[in-house]
Design an enzyme around this catalytic site. Structure first.
Site, PDB file in Angstrom:
ATOM      1  CG  ASP A 100      44.917 -10.240-122.869  1.00  8.20           C
ATOM      2  OD1 ASP A 100      44.132  -9.611-123.506  1.00  8.20           O
ATOM      3  OD2 ASP A 100      45.264  -9.135-122.050  1.00  8.20           O
ATOM      4  CE  LYS A 130      37.600 -11.215-122.231  1.00 11.52           C
ATOM      5  NZ  LYS A 130      39.067 -11.555-121.922  1.00 11.52           N
ATOM      6  N   GLY A 156      40.771  -6.101-126.735  1.00  8.28           N
ATOM      7  CA  GLY A 156      40.723  -7.285-128.017  1.00  8.28           C
ATOM      8  C   GLY A 156      41.326  -8.329-128.020  1.00  8.28           C
ATOM      9  CG  HIS A 157      38.027 -10.065-126.944  1.00  6.78           C
ATOM     10  ND1 HIS A 157      36.485 -10.250-127.019  1.00  6.78           N
ATOM     11  CD2 HIS A 157      38.808  -9.491-125.833  1.00  6.78           C
ATOM     12  CE1 HIS A 157      36.411  -9.915-125.291  1.00  6.78           C
ATOM     13  NE2 HIS A 157      37.913  -9.660-124.714  1.00  6.78           N
ATOM     14  CD  GLN A 203      37.594  -5.370-120.246  1.00  6.46           C
ATOM     15  OE1 GLN A 203      36.702  -4.848-119.834  1.00  6.46           O
ATOM     16  NE2 GLN A 203      38.443  -5.102-121.504  1.00  6.46           N
TER      17      GLN A 203
END
Ligand code: GDP
Ligand code: IMO
Ligand code: MG
Length: 443
Positions: A19, A22, A46-47, A227
């Site tokens: 988080d 990225k 979750g991007h 990650q």
């Protein structure tokens, strides 16, 4: 014709606990690249990418998909739940982003079946608070099956043996479910799964051959990590980690590109630190009003599970470790705007543990748990939010950035001052030679 000498393969890695931002950075850089490839992890990622008034949250599809000219690929190091992926494709197409023809899936990627999800649920229910707090996407079981050589590869959806392979994996899973007094999964579930999984057939590609060919042709390739370094199964805070290799080494095993192809490794860090789920967090601020203020203003809630993220100060011993492991050559610092208005900002410069000072974080849990942070205090700043001009950044913040870069031995070439693409400051004078293409973004 382009040649290999003009080729460019960069890796973007998270250097904390995920988080870091990225997604934003990959979206920004994707303007320069023809291909964007995820190399590990699954829908635990979750991007979030914000473009104008739109917000996209990617779990599997690389963040490059927003650019019409970018081709995206899910590498052999990823684990894919076909239903989640097809839903992500559908939802992007509903929003006017054409995905078909622009998304490829490695035949060697592993599939997440409904029984693996059941196994993860059964294990977490059993462990309760003693568990590590996974995202519940069956990432651990999927990599376990891969290593135990009973996993289902995406390429199998083209095989006439698919059902046989699924039944074998199902039998393996049912043995565990029964031993946990859970209802076994029926073979009809496997047949239903096969029907959905077969829809992936048109996307399949021999990832390593394809990428090596594109690399040889001089195409620019961006490898998008999910990650972060501290969640790496080998180099993170084991066992409070994910089950893949987010560090830069994973980019080679997860795509089949050789280490010699990689020409740049960029690390993403937040101006502070966050962590979701359990595990040691030496610089955690704890349950205070300050942590809550940072959480609110940084919108620090998991993009996959909605869980509040734990908040802490920037941790240099932790970063020294992940920077070394990934060979990070330059950094992007995100979310300094979130700290706007604080009286002071702390940075952990070393740990005290077992009567000595540690400049690099220890790896073993019993050591990390005994570590106490040693802080340097900085005067706070304001007005960073939305800033695009380096010279207009608050002097206290510039001192902070310079200190962090010096301590980490890596230049900070991007400072992100907001979620949108243009809310970025590129520090041209700090760009190393192998990253000179970044100058194109600053024009
Ligand atoms: P990722 O998993 O590393 O891609 O990061 P996430 O997307 O899970 O979390 C980062 C969050 O911060 C997202 O909501 C981004 O839109 C947002 N973000 C990224 N960079 C910045 C920044 O510089 N400032 C602020 N305020 N938000 C940012
Ligand atoms: P992105 O790509 C933050 C954490 C989970 C849990 C641990 C193991 O958005 O940075 P898993 O489901 O992978 O078996 O969970 O890892 N985790 C993440 N934390 N960002 C992520 O991804 C994460 N992916 C997994 O919270 O502690
Ligand atoms: Mg995320």
């Amino acid at each position: 014709m382009k040649t290999r000498s003009q080729a460019l393969v960069w890796v973007v890695v998270g250097a904390q606990w995920g988080d870091e931002g990225k997604g934003k950075l990959v979206h920004l850089l994707s303007r320069l690249f023809a291909l964007v490839v995820r190399y590990q992890g699954g829908a635990n990622a979750g991007h979030t990418v914000k473009v104008k008034q739109n917000k996209y949250v990617f779990h599997l599809i690389p963040s490059g998909i927003i650019r019409r000219f970018c081709l995206c690929l899910l590498g052999n190091g990823t684990v894919i739940d076909p239903e989640v992926l097809l839903e992500e494709v559908k939802s992007l197409e509903r929003r006017g982003i054409c995905v078909r023809g622009r998304l490829l899936i490695a035949t060697g990627a592993h599939l997440i079946t409904p029984w693996l999800l059941k196994i993860e649920q059964a294990r977490s229910a059993y462990l309760g608070k003693r568990g590590i707090g996974t995202t519940g996407r069956a990432i651990g079981p999927a990599y376990e099956y891969k290593m135990a050589r009973v996993g289902i590869r995406a390429g199998a959806v083209r095989s006439s043996n698919l059902l046989k392979l699924l039944y074998k994996s199902l039998a393996e899973a049912n043995r565990e479910l029964r031993s946990r007094r859970q209802k076994p999964v029926s073979r009809s579930e496997a047949r239903k799964f096969a029907r959905v999984a077969k829809k992936l057939a048109p996307f399949l590609v021999d990832c390593s051959s394809y990428l090596n060919q594109e690399w040889q042709r001089g195409r620019k390739i961006l490898l998008e990590g999910a990650q972060g370094g501290m969640l790496d199964v080998d180099h993170g805070t084991y066992p409070y980690v994910t089950s893949s290799s987010p560090t830069a080494g994973g980019a080679c095993t997860g795509t089949g590109l050789p280490p010699t192809a990689i020409s740049g490794i960029l690390g993403v860090i937040k101006a502070y630190a966050t962590r979701v789920g359990g595990g040691p967090f030496v610089t955690e601020i704890g349950d205070t009003a300050l942590a809550e203020r940072i959480r609110q203003s940084g919108d620090e809630y998991g993009a996959t599970t909605g869980r509040p993220r734990r908040v802490g100060w920037l941790d240099l011993p932790q970063l020294r470790r992940t920077i070394a492991v990934s060979g990070i050559q330059a950094l992007a610092m995100t979310k300094a705007d979130v700290l706007d208005g604080l009286d002071e900002v702390l940075v952990c410069t070393s740990y005290r543990c077992h009567g000595r000072t540690w400049r690099v974080a220890p790896l073993e849990l019993h050591d990390i748990q005994a570590c106490r942070p040693q802080y340097k205090r900085f005067r706070g700043w304001s007005g960073v939010s939305g800033q695009t001009n380096l010279r207009k950044l608050h002097p206290n913040f510039r001192r902070y950035v310079e200190f962090v870069a010096r301590e980490l031995g890596a230049p900070i070439v991007f400072t992100s001052t907001g979620a949108k693409e243009h809310e970025t400051v590129v520090c041209r004078s700090k760009i190393p030679a192998n990253f000179k293409l970044i100058k194109e973004l600053a024009k």
